[in-house]
Scaffold this motif. Structure first.
Motif, PDB file in Angstrom:
ATOM      1  N   ALA A   1       0.825  -1.210   0.000  1.00  0.00           N
ATOM      2  CA  ALA A   1       0.000   0.000   0.000  1.00  0.00           C
ATOM      3  C   ALA A   1       0.858   1.259   0.000  1.00  0.00           C
ATOM      4  N   PRO A   2       0.541   2.240  -0.862  1.00  0.00           N
ATOM      5  CA  PRO A   2       1.251   3.529  -0.826  1.00  0.00           C
ATOM      6  C   PRO A   2       1.034   4.212   0.531  1.00  0.00           C
ATOM      7  N   LEU A   3       2.071   4.857   1.049  1.00  0.00           N
ATOM      8  CA  LEU A   3       2.024   5.384   2.419  1.00  0.00           C
ATOM      9  C   LEU A   3       1.509   6.815   2.523  1.00  0.00           C
ATOM     10  N   LYS A   4       1.516   7.519   1.420  1.00  0.00           N
ATOM     11  CA  LYS A   4       1.213   8.957   1.444  1.00  0.00           C
ATOM     12  C   LYS A   4      -0.126   9.261   2.130  1.00  0.00           C
ATOM     13  N   GLY A   5      -0.045  10.076   3.173  1.00  0.00           N
ATOM     14  CA  GLY A   5      -1.256  10.507   3.885  1.00  0.00           C
ATOM     15  C   GLY A   5      -1.895   9.446   4.756  1.00  0.00           C
ATOM     16  N   LYS A   6      -1.287   8.256   4.838  1.00  0.00           N
ATOM     17  CA  LYS A   6      -1.877   7.156   5.615  1.00  0.00           C
ATOM     18  C   LYS A   6      -1.243   7.050   7.007  1.00  0.00           C
TER      19      LYS A   6
ATOM     20  N   ILE B 176       9.345   5.882   6.257  1.00  0.00           N
ATOM     21  CA  ILE B 176       7.895   6.075   6.137  1.00  0.00           C
ATOM     22  C   ILE B 176       7.574   7.559   5.994  1.00  0.00           C
ATOM     23  N   ARG B 177       8.233   8.384   6.791  1.00  0.00           N
ATOM     24  CA  ARG B 177       7.975   9.828   6.719  1.00  0.00           C
ATOM     25  C   ARG B 177       8.389  10.407   5.371  1.00  0.00           C
ATOM     26  N   LYS B 178       9.495   9.905   4.819  1.00  0.00           N
ATOM     27  CA  LYS B 178       9.937  10.374   3.495  1.00  0.00           C
ATOM     28  C   LYS B 178       8.904  10.077   2.422  1.00  0.00           C
TER      29      LYS B 178
ATOM     30  N   GLY C 123       4.038   9.107   4.766  1.00  0.00           N
ATOM     31  CA  GLY C 123       3.207   8.369   5.723  1.00  0.00           C
ATOM     32  C   GLY C 123       3.291   8.982   7.113  1.00  0.00           C
ATOM     33  N   ILE C 124       2.259   8.748   7.922  1.00  0.00           N
ATOM     34  CA  ILE C 124       2.220   9.264   9.290  1.00  0.00           C
ATOM     35  C   ILE C 124       2.418   8.090  10.232  1.00  0.00           C
ATOM     36  N   VAL C 125       3.572   8.007  10.862  1.00  0.00           N
ATOM     37  CA  VAL C 125       3.825   6.893  11.781  1.00  0.00           C
ATOM     38  C   VAL C 125       3.018   7.124  13.054  1.00  0.00           C
ATOM     39  N   VAL C 126       2.177   6.128  13.420  1.00  0.00           N
ATOM     40  CA  VAL C 126       1.320   6.294  14.603  1.00  0.00           C
ATOM     41  C   VAL C 126       1.731   5.386  15.755  1.00  0.00           C
ATOM     42  N   GLY C 127       2.666   4.479  15.515  1.00  0.00           N
ATOM     43  CA  GLY C 127       3.102   3.613  16.607  1.00  0.00           C
ATOM     44  C   GLY C 127       3.983   2.488  16.106  1.00  0.00           C
TER      45      GLY C 127
ATOM     46  N   PHE D 211       9.976  10.756  19.376  1.00  0.00           N
ATOM     47  CA  PHE D 211       8.998  10.797  18.287  1.00  0.00           C
ATOM     48  C   PHE D 211       7.571  10.912  18.813  1.00  0.00           C
ATOM     49  N   ASP D 212       7.400  10.898  20.125  1.00  0.00           N
ATOM     50  CA  ASP D 212       6.082  10.948  20.740  1.00  0.00           C
ATOM     51  C   ASP D 212       5.174   9.838  20.208  1.00  0.00           C
ATOM     52  N   LEU D 213       5.712   8.618  20.171  1.00  0.00           N
ATOM     53  CA  LEU D 213       4.984   7.484  19.606  1.00  0.00           C
ATOM     54  C   LEU D 213       4.758   6.403  20.657  1.00  0.00           C
ATOM     55  N   PRO D 214       3.592   5.745  20.631  1.00  0.00           N
ATOM     56  CA  PRO D 214       3.423   4.580  21.488  1.00  0.00           C
ATOM     57  C   PRO D 214       4.234   3.393  20.947  1.00  0.00           C
ATOM     58  N   VAL D 215       4.899   2.674  21.820  1.00  0.00           N
ATOM     59  CA  VAL D 215       5.619   1.458  21.434  1.00  0.00           C
ATOM     60  C   VAL D 215       5.083   0.336  22.306  1.00  0.00           C
TER      61      VAL D 215
END
Ligand code: OMP
Length: 231
Positions: free
Chosen positions: A126-131, A153-155, A158-162, A190-194
């Motif tokens: 799946a393309p990552l843009k905006g997801k 992913i950011r490049k 995509g929006i990394v959510v965790g 990164f303020d991310l849940p792990v």
């Protein structure tokens, strides 16, 4: 003492031990540290084992979905190479367990080397843009591999959510001050849940109840005293 493990975690730990995916001895880590235990996610190559690990990731995601801070995501991303079958199998397992929610969930992964012909690009799936992207990976020690995945992913927009992993080794970042953990640094930076299915503490607790596990446990406790994170 720590609370008992959730049944799905206990079952995953038992399978990992029985299949010698989690082993004890003397192992040199990517960081250069010598560890008394090693978890080899590359060994989940048999159908029953692949199902065991994808079920555990799926349960971790489902458990998180009913927590006060659920991670909302569109894509499971498995960093090449070891993350690829993990993310793919977990997408399939989630669709099987909760079709109403996950029947159309996507996966994707990165190429180790960019392709310059055909469809081109660095991402397969799946393309990552905006997801919203949830990273699925095997083990966190220093967190280097996860940082690389976040950057990639950011490049791609995509929006990394965790991040979810099978094992949090709960180790200090080599060279970090004050015993801060690799996972803790990623959470803060990164303020991310792990989230992890298992931690080093879970393994130590399991060994303490296992016949013949005393020696391995002793060495793991010594290792934790030396490299264990305090946060
Ligand atoms: P970091 O990038 O330092 O977090 O290292 C994680 C990677 O180390 C994993 O993706 C594995 O390739 C490898 N590893 C394991 O697979 N199992 C372990 O128990 C320990 C390591 C490791 O070398 O630290």
């Amino acid at each position: 003492s720590s609370p008992p493990l959730a049944p799905y975690k206990a079952s995953f730990l038992t399978t990992s031990l029985e299949a010698s995916i989690l082993t004890f001895g003397s192992f040199t880590l990517k960081s250069g540290r010598t560890s008394p235990y090693f978890f080899n996610a590359g060994s989940f190559h048999r159908a029953d084992l692949l199902r065991a690990i994808s079920t555990a990731y799926a349960q971790l995601i489902i458990e998180n979905a009913s927590s006060p801070t659920p991670i909302e995501f569109d894509i499971l991303f498995g960093p090449a190479y070891k993350g690829i079958p993990l993310a793919t199998a977990t997408v399939d397992k989630l669709a099987e367990l909760q079709p109403e929610k996950y029947a159309q969930l996507s996966y994707s992964f990165d190429r180790k080397e960019a392709k310059d012909h055909g469809e081109g690009g660095n991402i397969v799936g799946a393309p990552l843009k905006g997801k919203r992207v949830l990273i699925v990976d095997d083990v966190v020690t220093a967190g280097t591999a996860k940082r690389e995945a976040i950057d990639k992913i950011r490049k791609e927009g995509g929006i990394v959510v965790g991040i979810i992993v099978a094992l949090d080794r709960m180790e200090t970042l080599p060279g970090a001050e004050g015993g801060r953990s690799a996972i803790g640094e990623i959470r803060r930076e990164f303020d991310l849940p792990v989230l992890a299915i298992l931690t080093m503490n879970d393994i130590i607790a399991a060994l303490s109840g296992k016949e013949g596990g005393e020696e391995d446990m002793k060495r793991m406790v010594e290792y934790r005293e030396k490299f264990g994170a305090t946060d």
